[in-house]
Design an enzyme around this catalytic site. Structure first.
Site, PDB file in Angstrom:
ATOM      1  N   CYS A 242       0.799  -1.223   0.000  1.00 35.26           N
ATOM      2  CA  CYS A 242       0.000   0.000   0.000  1.00 35.26           C
ATOM      3  C   CYS A 242       0.836   1.279   0.000  1.00 35.26           C
ATOM      4  O   CYS A 242       0.287   2.361  -0.193  1.00 35.26           O
ATOM      5  CB  CYS A 242      -0.931  -0.005   1.219  1.00 35.26           C
ATOM      6  SG  CYS A 242      -2.088  -1.382   1.246  1.00 35.26           S
ATOM      7  N   HIS A 321      12.777   1.500   4.632  1.00 36.51           N
ATOM      8  CA  HIS A 321      12.582   0.073   4.356  1.00 36.51           C
ATOM      9  C   HIS A 321      13.130  -0.733   5.529  1.00 36.51           C
ATOM     10  O   HIS A 321      14.304  -0.644   5.871  1.00 36.51           O
ATOM     11  CB  HIS A 321      13.319  -0.316   3.071  1.00 36.51           C
ATOM     12  CG  HIS A 321      12.748  -1.515   2.388  1.00 36.51           C
ATOM     13  ND1 HIS A 321      12.504  -2.706   3.043  1.00 36.51           N
ATOM     14  CD2 HIS A 321      12.351  -1.713   1.097  1.00 36.51           C
ATOM     15  CE1 HIS A 321      11.996  -3.580   2.192  1.00 36.51           C
ATOM     16  NE2 HIS A 321      11.896  -3.013   1.001  1.00 36.51           N
ATOM     17  N   HIS A 405      -1.873  19.820   6.972  1.00 38.89           N
ATOM     18  CA  HIS A 405      -2.767  18.722   6.589  1.00 38.89           C
ATOM     19  C   HIS A 405      -2.010  17.390   6.606  1.00 38.89           C
ATOM     20  O   HIS A 405      -0.832  17.332   6.242  1.00 38.89           O
ATOM     21  CB  HIS A 405      -3.356  18.955   5.188  1.00 38.89           C
ATOM     22  CG  HIS A 405      -3.980  20.305   5.028  1.00 38.89           C
ATOM     23  ND1 HIS A 405      -5.243  20.593   5.485  1.00 38.89           N
ATOM     24  CD2 HIS A 405      -3.500  21.449   4.476  1.00 38.89           C
ATOM     25  CE1 HIS A 405      -5.516  21.872   5.210  1.00 38.89           C
ATOM     26  NE2 HIS A 405      -4.477  22.402   4.606  1.00 38.89           N
ATOM     27  N   HIS A 409      -2.409   6.854   5.249  1.00 37.97           N
ATOM     28  CA  HIS A 409      -3.000   5.703   4.546  1.00 37.97           C
ATOM     29  C   HIS A 409      -4.127   5.077   5.367  1.00 37.97           C
ATOM     30  O   HIS A 409      -3.939   4.657   6.510  1.00 37.97           O
ATOM     31  CB  HIS A 409      -1.926   4.661   4.257  1.00 37.97           C
ATOM     32  CG  HIS A 409      -2.461   3.350   3.811  1.00 37.97           C
ATOM     33  ND1 HIS A 409      -3.343   3.219   2.751  1.00 37.97           N
ATOM     34  CD2 HIS A 409      -2.275   2.091   4.294  1.00 37.97           C
ATOM     35  CE1 HIS A 409      -3.658   1.954   2.601  1.00 37.97           C
ATOM     36  NE2 HIS A 409      -3.037   1.236   3.517  1.00 37.97           N
ATOM     37  N   ASN A 442     -10.463   0.625   2.329  1.00 42.29           N
ATOM     38  CA  ASN A 442      -9.021   0.633   2.059  1.00 42.29           C
ATOM     39  C   ASN A 442      -8.814   0.417   0.563  1.00 42.29           C
ATOM     40  O   ASN A 442      -8.946  -0.698   0.059  1.00 42.29           O
ATOM     41  CB  ASN A 442      -8.337  -0.467   2.869  1.00 42.29           C
ATOM     42  CG  ASN A 442      -6.826  -0.512   2.656  1.00 42.29           C
ATOM     43  OD1 ASN A 442      -6.293   0.146   1.771  1.00 42.29           O
ATOM     44  ND2 ASN A 442      -6.149  -1.314   3.459  1.00 42.29           N
TER      45      ASN A 442
END
Length: 517
Positions: A242, A321, A405, A409, A442
């Site tokens: 995602c 990562h 703002h 996700h 989602n």
């Protein structure tokens, strides 16, 4: 206090003291808030506070100079002819080198989010009815899915693919292509209509879809459908979860640094049809409950002539990562269950892994975006804890001073709750993410753009506002994109999936919404 000592007078005194205690604590919190704001403005404007008095002193001193004093000063500062030429050439060379080597500005001209037709709308009750009629789930699995949906934060108007609304579902490559192409082409058509850009003007194409990667690729399908030019730089990102939407933005940004006067088209989507799980493994059933149809198309440009008509400028992208850690790598994993049915397993460690990834990301991001006042407080706390060995809580920087703002996700209610708590955000800041989860579910990597579209539809985006997009994905990855608004967005001039219903939001989302089917 003992029961014997509880006289009416004592009770009256206790009752009267309670409001005073609450009032005093509230007053203290208000005072601390204003002290911190005062400190923030003091540090942020320290340069002006130093320079203005110094400049005033210099002007006062110069005002006492006579004409003879200025002539004497000019004679003392006179350069030789050769020295002046060398100095001028050096200035020109350095200025030229700077303008050639500096990073190119990347502008977001516009973006579009796909809104499926009403026939694809699936309520929570309809979802459960379709799951029950499919006759592939046990009663225990149906109860589990019902429990997940009741606590999901979903509304009754999310969208499912046509193939899965049949009984039995039609899980074929043909139907999967139809779903993805409908989403991609719908978003791109709207984007091209908004911007007036011709398909042949696009020089870079980046498409991301984590679980559906057919041959020819999805990027090739777009090239074929829109007859894009033969020398286009085309990329297709798969398996990146995602957070791949921000990875695509980052890749497009890097390419725009190399290829001058170019447009980059970024398309973010996910396929539901081909990745629906028909087994009874609980850890794999969660994705069925949470993922819904959606997609977005974004047009980027490095042309200076596009600045005036663009909405945003890309300030930073930052990728973290955690794949070197086994727990992070395995927390979102596609595999077969005990009956050889393919699904995506979500580990119980997911929330902890996401928290660690977010921590690593904001640790690097903080120095790039936080005001000096917050950085000083963080360093002071760190010094006190590490050097002075003081037992104090680590200071959590106030990112509300860096951004107006937040687009987080919309992976699930639990993720949003944790980030709201970790970053001390308000309900107003979380509203775009929560309403996107409620209205569209989602939608994977494209959810960030539905959230930004929500803020635009509400008329919240003002010129020079800063927006922080945060994405999480398998691997495990946490990625950030920072944008600056180049103009105030007028919602009456916008076309996005929220516009015809924005007055119905926000809504109060219950912690548990029961389902009867």
């Amino acid at each position: 206090m003992n029961e014997k000592n509880k006289t009416p007078e004592n009770e009256q005194i206790l009752v009267q003291s309670l409001p005073e205690t609450r009032t005093s604590s509230f007053s203290l919190s208000v005072r601390l808030k204003y002290v911190k704001l005062g400190y923030h403005y003091l540090v942020s404007n320290a340069l002006y506070l130093i320079v203005i008095p110094l400049f005033s002193i210099i002007l006062t001193h110069l005002s006492s100079f006579t004409i003879e004093d200025f002539i004497q000063l000019s004679q003392n500062l006179r350069f030789g002819y050769v020295t002046m030429c060398l100095f001028s050439i050096s200035i020109v060379f350095l200025a030229t080198f700077y303008f050639i080597s500096r990073p190119r500005n990347v502008y977001l001209v516009n973006f579009a989010c796909f809104k499926p037709e009403k026939a694809r709308m699936v309520s929570r009750e309809l979802f459960m009815q379709l799951s029950a009629k499919g006759e592939c789930f046990t009663e225990e699995s149906l109860r589990f899915q019902k429990k997940i949906l009741e606590r999901s934060g979903f509304g009754e108007m999310t969208y499912a693919p046509k193939a899965l609304m049949h009984v039995p579902p039609t899980q074929t490559m043909t139907e999967a292509r139809k779903e993805t192409e409908t989403v991609m082409f719908g978003a791109i058509d709207e984007l091209l209509a908004k911007t007036g850009v011709k398909p042949t003007d696009i020089g870079i194409l980046v498409v991301n879809s984590s679980l559906f990667n057919p041959t020819p690729s999805l990027s090739a399908a777009i090239v074929n459908h829109y007859k894009l030019r033969g020398n286009i730089f085309s990329y297709n990102l798969g398996g990146m979860g995602c957070s791949a939407g921000i990875i695509s933005i980052d890749l497009a940004k890097q390419l725009l640094q190399v290829h001058r006067y170019s447009y980059a088209l970024v398309v973010s989507t996910e396929n539901i049809t081909y990745n629906w799980y028909f087994g009874n493994n609980r850890s794999m059933l969660v994705t069925n409950c949470l993922f819904r149809v959606g997609g977005a198309a974004i047009l980027l440009s490095n042309r200076s002539s596009d600045r005036r008509r663009s909405k945003y400028e890309l300030v930073h992208t930052l990728r973290t990562h955690k794949g070197a850690d086994d727990k992070s790598y395995n927390c979102v994993f596609q595999q077969e269950d005990e009956n050889n049915k393919v699904g995506v397993t979500l580990s119980k460690d997911l929330m902890a892994v996401a928290g660690e990834a977010l921590k690593a990301n904001i640790t690097t991001l903080g120095p790039l975006v936080l005001p000096l006042s917050e950085q000083l407080l963080f360093l002071a706390t760190l010094f006190a804890r590490r050097v002075l060995k003081m037992k104090i809580k680590p200071y959590i920087p106030d990112f509300k001073l860096a951004f107006e703002h937040f687009c987080i996700h919309a992976g699930g209610r639990g993720v949003l709750d944790e980030i709201e708590k970790s970053l001390a955000l308000t309900q107003w800041h979380m509203e775009p993410s929560r309403m996107t989860l409620y209205r569209f579910g989602n939608t994977s990597s494209s959810s960030l753009w539905y959230e930004l579209a929500y803020s635009e539809a509400k008329g919240r985006i003002k010129k020079r506002d800063r927006i922080w997009q945060i994405g999480f994905g398998s691997g495990f990855k946490c990625n950030s994109a920072i944008w600056r608004a180049l103009k105030t967005i007028n919602p009456t001039m916008e076309k996005n999936p929220w516009m015809d219903e924005i007055n119905n939001f926000p809504v109060q989302v219950p912690q548990v919404a029961s389902i009867t089917y």
